[in-house]
Design a protein around this motif. Structure first.
Motif, mmCIF file in Angstrom:
data_model
loop_
_atom_site.group_PDB
_atom_site.id
_atom_site.type_symbol
_atom_site.label_atom_id
_atom_site.label_comp_id
_atom_site.label_asym_id
_atom_site.label_seq_id
_atom_site.Cartn_x
_atom_site.Cartn_y
_atom_site.Cartn_z
ATOM 1 N N GLY A 159 3.860 -2.414 -11.142
ATOM 2 C CA GLY A 159 5.104 -3.075 -10.764
ATOM 3 C C GLY A 159 5.271 -3.304 -9.280
ATOM 4 N N ARG A 160 4.356 -2.791 -8.451
ATOM 5 C CA ARG A 160 4.462 -3.006 -7.003
ATOM 6 C C ARG A 160 3.948 -4.405 -6.676
ATOM 7 N NH1 ARG A 160 4.026 2.140 -4.543
ATOM 8 N NH2 ARG A 160 4.237 1.125 -2.506
ATOM 9 N N PRO A 161 4.729 -5.227 -5.989
ATOM 10 C CA PRO A 161 4.310 -6.616 -5.747
ATOM 11 C C PRO A 161 3.134 -6.695 -4.783
ATOM 12 C CG PRO A 161 6.319 -6.129 -4.545
ATOM 13 C CD PRO A 161 6.058 -4.939 -5.431
ATOM 14 N N LEU A 162 2.431 -7.782 -4.888
ATOM 15 C CA LEU A 162 1.256 -8.006 -4.050
ATOM 16 C C LEU A 162 1.595 -8.013 -2.568
ATOM 17 C CD1 LEU A 162 -1.748 -8.760 -3.783
ATOM 18 C CD2 LEU A 162 -1.093 -11.142 -4.169
ATOM 19 N N VAL A 163 2.811 -8.405 -2.214
ATOM 20 C CA VAL A 163 3.199 -8.490 -0.803
ATOM 21 C C VAL A 163 3.695 -7.155 -0.255
ATOM 22 C CG1 VAL A 163 3.740 -10.943 -0.942
ATOM 23 C CG2 VAL A 163 5.517 -9.258 -1.463
ATOM 24 N N ASP A 164 3.709 -6.113 -1.067
ATOM 25 C CA ASP A 164 4.157 -4.794 -0.620
ATOM 26 C C ASP A 164 3.082 -4.188 0.284
ATOM 27 O OD1 ASP A 164 4.784 -2.106 -0.305
ATOM 28 O OD2 ASP A 164 5.574 -1.891 -2.331
ATOM 29 N N PRO A 165 3.349 -4.017 1.584
ATOM 30 C CA PRO A 165 2.299 -3.516 2.487
ATOM 31 C C PRO A 165 1.849 -2.101 2.155
ATOM 32 C CG PRO A 165 4.417 -3.620 3.616
ATOM 33 C CD PRO A 165 4.608 -4.301 2.303
ATOM 34 N N THR A 166 2.755 -1.272 1.663
ATOM 35 C CA THR A 166 2.371 0.095 1.310
ATOM 36 C C THR A 166 1.421 0.101 0.121
ATOM 37 O OG1 THR A 166 4.508 0.900 2.109
ATOM 38 C CG2 THR A 166 3.235 2.369 0.705
ATOM 39 N N ALA A 167 1.709 -0.724 -0.877
ATOM 40 C CA ALA A 167 0.830 -0.812 -2.039
ATOM 41 C C ALA A 167 -0.533 -1.375 -1.653
ATOM 42 C CB ALA A 167 1.482 -1.675 -3.115
ATOM 43 N N ARG A 168 -0.553 -2.369 -0.782
ATOM 44 C CA ARG A 168 -1.824 -2.957 -0.345
ATOM 45 C C ARG A 168 -2.663 -1.927 0.414
ATOM 46 N NH1 ARG A 168 -2.339 -8.405 -0.554
ATOM 47 N NH2 ARG A 168 -3.737 -8.432 1.245
ATOM 48 N N GLN A 169 -2.024 -1.134 1.253
ATOM 49 C CA GLN A 169 -2.764 -0.113 1.981
ATOM 50 C C GLN A 169 -3.277 0.964 1.036
ATOM 51 O OE1 GLN A 169 -3.990 0.220 4.955
ATOM 52 N NE2 GLN A 169 -4.713 2.315 4.563
ATOM 53 N N SER A 170 -2.472 1.331 0.048
ATOM 54 C CA SER A 170 -2.890 2.364 -0.903
ATOM 55 C C SER A 170 -4.090 1.926 -1.726
ATOM 56 C CB SER A 170 -1.724 2.717 -1.836
ATOM 57 O OG SER A 170 -0.639 3.245 -1.104
ATOM 58 N N LEU A 171 -4.245 0.616 -1.909
ATOM 59 C CA LEU A 171 -5.364 0.108 -2.702
ATOM 60 C C LEU A 171 -6.490 -0.404 -1.807
ATOM 61 C CD1 LEU A 171 -6.754 -0.691 -5.293
ATOM 62 C CD2 LEU A 171 -5.322 -2.753 -5.380
ATOM 63 N N THR A 205 2.190 -6.855 -15.347
ATOM 64 C CA THR A 205 3.138 -7.763 -14.698
ATOM 65 C C THR A 205 2.416 -8.705 -13.753
ATOM 66 O OG1 THR A 205 4.822 -6.022 -14.778
ATOM 67 C CG2 THR A 205 5.251 -7.902 -13.337
ATOM 68 N N ARG A 206 2.605 -9.991 -13.965
ATOM 69 C CA ARG A 206 2.008 -10.978 -13.066
ATOM 70 C C ARG A 206 2.578 -10.807 -11.653
ATOM 71 N NH1 ARG A 206 -0.383 -16.010 -13.646
ATOM 72 N NH2 ARG A 206 -0.055 -15.930 -15.908
ATOM 73 N N GLY A 207 1.696 -10.847 -10.664
ATOM 74 C CA GLY A 207 2.136 -10.766 -9.283
ATOM 75 C C GLY A 207 2.110 -9.372 -8.696
ATOM 76 N N GLU A 208 1.825 -8.355 -9.512
ATOM 77 C CA GLU A 208 1.729 -7.023 -8.924
ATOM 78 C C GLU A 208 0.366 -6.854 -8.274
ATOM 79 O OE1 GLU A 208 0.527 -3.668 -12.038
ATOM 80 O OE2 GLU A 208 2.353 -4.711 -12.650
ATOM 81 N N VAL A 209 0.208 -5.807 -7.495
ATOM 82 C CA VAL A 209 -0.946 -5.684 -6.621
ATOM 83 C C VAL A 209 -2.260 -5.558 -7.391
ATOM 84 C CG1 VAL A 209 -0.814 -3.172 -6.403
ATOM 85 C CG2 VAL A 209 -1.744 -4.535 -4.521
ATOM 86 N N THR A 210 -2.236 -5.067 -8.630
ATOM 87 C CA THR A 210 -3.466 -4.944 -9.415
ATOM 88 C C THR A 210 -3.646 -6.091 -10.407
ATOM 89 O OG1 THR A 210 -2.312 -3.489 -10.971
ATOM 90 C CG2 THR A 210 -3.571 -2.438 -9.204
ATOM 91 N N TRP A 211 -2.793 -7.115 -10.335
ATOM 92 C CA TRP A 211 -2.968 -8.292 -11.184
ATOM 93 C C TRP A 211 -4.160 -9.096 -10.654
ATOM 94 C CZ3 TRP A 211 -0.701 -10.057 -15.630
ATOM 95 C CH2 TRP A 211 -0.936 -11.395 -15.974
ATOM 96 N N PRO A 212 -5.021 -9.660 -11.527
ATOM 97 C CA PRO A 212 -6.168 -10.442 -11.034
ATOM 98 C C PRO A 212 -5.716 -11.581 -10.120
ATOM 99 C CG PRO A 212 -6.395 -9.990 -13.383
ATOM 100 C CD PRO A 212 -5.019 -9.542 -13.000
ATOM 101 N N GLY A 215 -7.036 -13.495 -2.532
ATOM 102 C CA GLY A 215 -6.149 -13.453 -1.380
ATOM 103 C C GLY A 215 -6.885 -13.158 -0.093
ATOM 104 N N VAL A 216 -6.104 -12.772 0.907
ATOM 105 C CA VAL A 216 -6.619 -12.448 2.239
ATOM 106 C C VAL A 216 -6.078 -11.083 2.632
ATOM 107 C CG1 VAL A 216 -6.626 -13.091 4.682
ATOM 108 C CG2 VAL A 216 -6.757 -14.866 2.923
#
Length: 236
Positions: A159-171, A205-212, A215-216
């Motif tokens: 459920g964490r969106p792709l634009v969430d910087p914390t989620a992106r860093q965690s992954l 959920t479409r658009g979450e950080v682990t959705w296929p 990006g950059v």
């Protein structure tokens, strides 16, 4: 003399320059070499401006010179596209039975990929597809790393969106940090793009950080083009 006045010619005009170039030898013979100014003494004409296309390209090169890492975001459409596959597992989602060898066969083998790691029929590798679709102009090369185990739980990213910087860093950030610590700081030299494979099923959920998605991302001062896909329970 013309009408009682001495005729003057502007030596910097194009017609005057052409006339002097054509008739200078005759004038020099009639008046003597000292009576006519040498051609080298005539004022130089300004060179014509560069074509518009060249001027535009020069401006683009000048604008992007301070940002060379951004040029890497434009992936090649001819030659070789060099990828690295980064499989990522989580504290609550261990890696499946297949790994680097299965990804290498599916993505980078040539002319031999007929069955997946799960035993399903295959019609060729991704490299075979790129070569056929491009008429042989683009070749897909690369290698896959072994699974990178993250301490993060995948459920925490749900459920964490792709634009969430914390989620992106965690992954992404955490995965690349662990990869470079294990494989060495030069493990990604010469690579055009990254492929992240996350353990587990497709995100709900479409658009979450682990959705296929594609990006950059920025990591340690470099911009990366990347793709993300899920591993699933079976290799497909």
């Amino acid at each position: 003399m013309l009408g009682g006045q001495e005729a003057t010619v502007n030596p910097s005009s194009p017609l005057a320059a052409l006339g002097l170039a054509l008739f200078a030898p005759a004038f020099a013979l009639a008046q003597g070499a000292e009576g006519f100014p040498p051609l080298a003494a005539l004022p130089d004409r300004e060179p014509p401006p560069a074509p518009l296309k060249e001027r535009l390209f020069a401006r683009v090169r000048a604008a992007t010179r301070p940002l060379p890492h951004l040029r890497r975001l434009v992936l090649p459409t001819r030659g070789v596209l060099n990828l690295r596959v980064v499989p990522v597992s989580f504290a609550d989602e261990p890696p499946p039975a297949f790994g680097a060898a299965a990804f290498d066969a599916a993505l980078f083998s040539r002319g031999v990929y007929r069955r997946t790691a799960s035993g399903d029929p295959a019609a060729g590798s991704m490299r075979d597809y790129f070569l056929e679709a491009s008429g042989g102009a683009l070749d897909l090369r690369g290698r896959s790393f072994d699974w990178i185990a993250l301490p993060t739980r995948r459920a925490e990213l749900a459920g964490r969106p792709l634009v969430d910087p914390t989620a992106r860093q965690s992954l992404f950030g955490a995965a690349l940090d662990r990869l470079l610590a294990r494989e060495g700081p030069d493990a990604l030299l010469g690579v055009d793009a990254l492929v992240f494979v996350v353990a587990g099923p497709q995100a709900a959920t479409r658009g979450e950080v682990t959705w296929p998605h594609s990006g950059v991302l920025f990591h340690r001062g470099r911009a990366w083009r990347y793709y993300l896909m899920h591993a699933g329970r079976r290799f497909q």
